[in-house]
Design an enzyme around this catalytic site. Structure first.
Site, PDB file in Angstrom:
ATOM      1  N   ARG A 123       0.717  -1.315   0.038  1.00 41.34           N
ATOM      2  CA  ARG A 123       0.087  -0.211  -0.087  1.00 41.34           C
ATOM      3  C   ARG A 123       0.952   1.241   0.233  1.00 41.34           C
ATOM      4  NH1 ARG A 123      -2.485  -3.780  -0.993  1.00 41.34           N
ATOM      5  NH2 ARG A 123      -4.718  -4.417  -0.288  1.00 41.34           N
TER       6      ARG A 123
ATOM      7  N   ASP B 116      12.690   4.099  27.677  1.00 38.38           N
ATOM      8  CA  ASP B 116      11.916   4.608  28.858  1.00 38.38           C
ATOM      9  C   ASP B 116      12.120   3.539  30.001  1.00 38.38           C
ATOM     10  OD1 ASP B 116       8.159   5.261  28.830  1.00 38.38           O
ATOM     11  OD2 ASP B 116       9.402   4.637  30.623  1.00 38.38           O
TER      12      ASP B 116
ATOM     13  N   ASP C 131       6.846  13.178  28.964  1.00 36.29           N
ATOM     14  CA  ASP C 131       5.739  13.846  29.745  1.00 36.29           C
ATOM     15  C   ASP C 131       6.389  14.859  30.526  1.00 36.29           C
ATOM     16  OD1 ASP C 131       6.925  12.475  31.602  1.00 36.29           O
ATOM     17  OD2 ASP C 131       5.377  11.376  32.332  1.00 36.29           O
ATOM     18  N   ASN C 132       7.777  15.504  30.415  1.00 35.65           N
ATOM     19  CA  ASN C 132       8.262  16.546  31.187  1.00 35.65           C
ATOM     20  C   ASN C 132       9.219  17.240  30.286  1.00 35.65           C
ATOM     21  OD1 ASN C 132      11.160  15.504  31.726  1.00 35.65           O
ATOM     22  ND2 ASN C 132       9.816  13.815  31.741  1.00 35.65           N
TER      23      ASN C 132
ATOM     24  N   ALA D 235      12.126  18.721  31.039  1.00 31.84           N
ATOM     25  CA  ALA D 235      13.755  18.251  31.303  1.00 31.84           C
ATOM     26  C   ALA D 235      14.004  17.404  30.231  1.00 31.84           C
ATOM     27  CB  ALA D 235      13.946  17.631  32.621  1.00 31.84           C
TER      28      ALA D 235
ATOM     29  N   CYS E  82      -1.215  14.318  33.253  1.00 32.59           N
ATOM     30  CA  CYS E  82      -1.845  13.363  33.033  1.00 32.59           C
ATOM     31  C   CYS E  82      -1.978  12.436  34.217  1.00 32.59           C
ATOM     32  CB  CYS E  82      -1.290  12.084  31.975  1.00 32.59           C
ATOM     33  SG  CYS E  82      -1.268  13.077  30.450  1.00 32.59           S
TER      34      CYS E  82
ATOM     35  N   CYS F 275      18.063  32.615  23.219  1.00 28.64           N
ATOM     36  CA  CYS F 275      17.696  30.933  23.370  1.00 28.64           C
ATOM     37  C   CYS F 275      19.055  30.509  23.522  1.00 28.64           C
ATOM     38  CB  CYS F 275      17.255  30.471  22.424  1.00 28.64           C
ATOM     39  SG  CYS F 275      17.116  28.551  22.245  1.00 28.64           S
TER      40      CYS F 275
ATOM     41  N   CYS G 118      19.807  27.965  20.382  1.00 23.05           N
ATOM     42  CA  CYS G 118      20.111  28.374  19.136  1.00 23.05           C
ATOM     43  C   CYS G 118      19.992  29.873  18.877  1.00 23.05           C
ATOM     44  CB  CYS G 118      18.997  27.793  18.045  1.00 23.05           C
ATOM     45  SG  CYS G 118      17.190  28.674  18.385  1.00 23.05           S
TER      46      CYS G 118
END
Lengths: 83, 249
Positions: free
Chosen positions: B13, B61, B126-127, B129, B185, B241, B244
């Site tokens: 496909r 993870d 989820d953070n 850092a 969450c 920044c 960058c």
């Protein structure tokens, strides 16, 4: 007039807020509008003071001291960090 | 590795599409992609990229599967509770597509993992850092970085093609000194399919980047699942920044 957009869950807290405000060109900023909102909508203003709340003007992310002009659309974006 | 007979069937496909075809599928097969975070975002990202035939996938993870994950983290089964996420995910993904080479890192993201020659990194953490570590490493190595996040009914997506653009990064948008927001969450909940939508957006963005179709460096997209609304915004470089900005060059 400046149009206000409260994105996502901020919209629930801003249900009673007038979405158009009159300001003198170049004098108003997102920060000033947040302070103005705090006079009558404390829970909304508290949420807008959270870390990582973003503001955009005419679909461009800007700093809180960005001067605003007639016809601008100011959007408040709540923080989103989970995964 | 050249496509074989099984690949021609499996990816038919894609091969039917003029703007993917054999050349595009070969690009996907040659790619090395690191997925950081195997929660609600990382699960759909990993499923779609492995199914699409991205040749080498790294999974990072440190967590173990918990029963509260099962409402939205679609790679895991009830029997997986207590096991390492990367181990369960690797097993499920290899069953989906044995032609993909999968590496597992059961620890928080670090510079060593990020320096392992990946062509692209997907931020499903989820953070802040972790996002900053990934952003800085990708910017330094000139590799693309696709970031997403979700909480409640809402999602966010932003991607950076650091191989082609050297100004504007994640730290320009979210100040690196920012505190974490109160709402996450774990304390406020999240709608599972919102993570599926944002993870699918990430996987699509990865495929676009690998095939050379991505032109929205630093553009942020927000999704409000409760109201069915989307909003896309441009961002600009912060001269101060630390990653960058002018002072960093």
């Amino acid at each position: 007039m400046i149009d206000l957009l409260f994105f996502g869950r901020l919209g629930d807290l801003a249900a009673e807020v007038d979405r158009s405000v009159t300001c003198v060109d170049g004098r108003a900023t997102p920060l000033a509008i947040r302070e103005w909102l705090a006079t009558e909508h404390q829970s909304l203003a508290k949420e807008l003071s959270e870390p990582q709340v973003l503001v955009s003007v005419n679909k461009m992310i800007v700093k809180w001291d960005q001067p605003l002009f007639d016809g601008d659309e100011l959007a408040f974006l709540p923080p989103v960090t989970g995964g | 590795m050249p496509l074989n007979d099984d690949d021609f069937m499996r990816y038919s496909r894609h091969l039917l599409m003029g703007d993917i075809g054999e050349l595009g599928q070969q690009r996907l097969s040659d790619a090395r992609v690191l997925i950081v975070g195997l929660g609600g975002l990382g699960c759909p990202v990993a499923l779609y990229l492995v199914a699409a035939g991205v040749g080498q996938i790294g999974l990072c993870d440190p967590d173990r599967v918990d029963k509260t994950n099962l409402q939205r983290q679609v790679l895991y089964r009830t029997d997986d509770c207590g096991s390492l996420k990367v181990g369960c995910a690797k097993q499920a993904l290899e069953a989906l597509n044995p032609g993909v080479t999968i590496s597992a890192f059961a620890r928080p993201i670090d510079k060593e993992i990020l320096a392992d020659g990946y062509h692209l990194v997907v931020d499903c953490t989820d953070n802040l850092a972790a996002r900053q570590i990934i952003n800085d490493a990708c910017y330094a190595q000139r590799i693309p970085f696709v970031s997403a996040a979700a909480v409640g009914w809402e999602g966010q997506l932003v991607a950076f093609d650091f191989g082609r653009f050297r100004s504007l990064c994640f730290n320009c948008i979210i100040d690196h000194n920012s505190a974490e927001p109160m709402m996450n969450c774990a304390n406020s909940g999240v709608v599972g399919p919102v993570l599926g939508i944002m993870g699918s957006m990430q996987a699509t963005t990865v495929i676009r980047l690998l095939l050379g179709y991505f032109k929205q460096h630093g553009e942020m997209t927000r999704y409000d699942g409760k109201r069915g609304q989307w909003l896309s915004m441009h961002c600009s470089r912060n001269q101060q920044c630390p990653t960058c900005g002018a002072a960093s060059v």
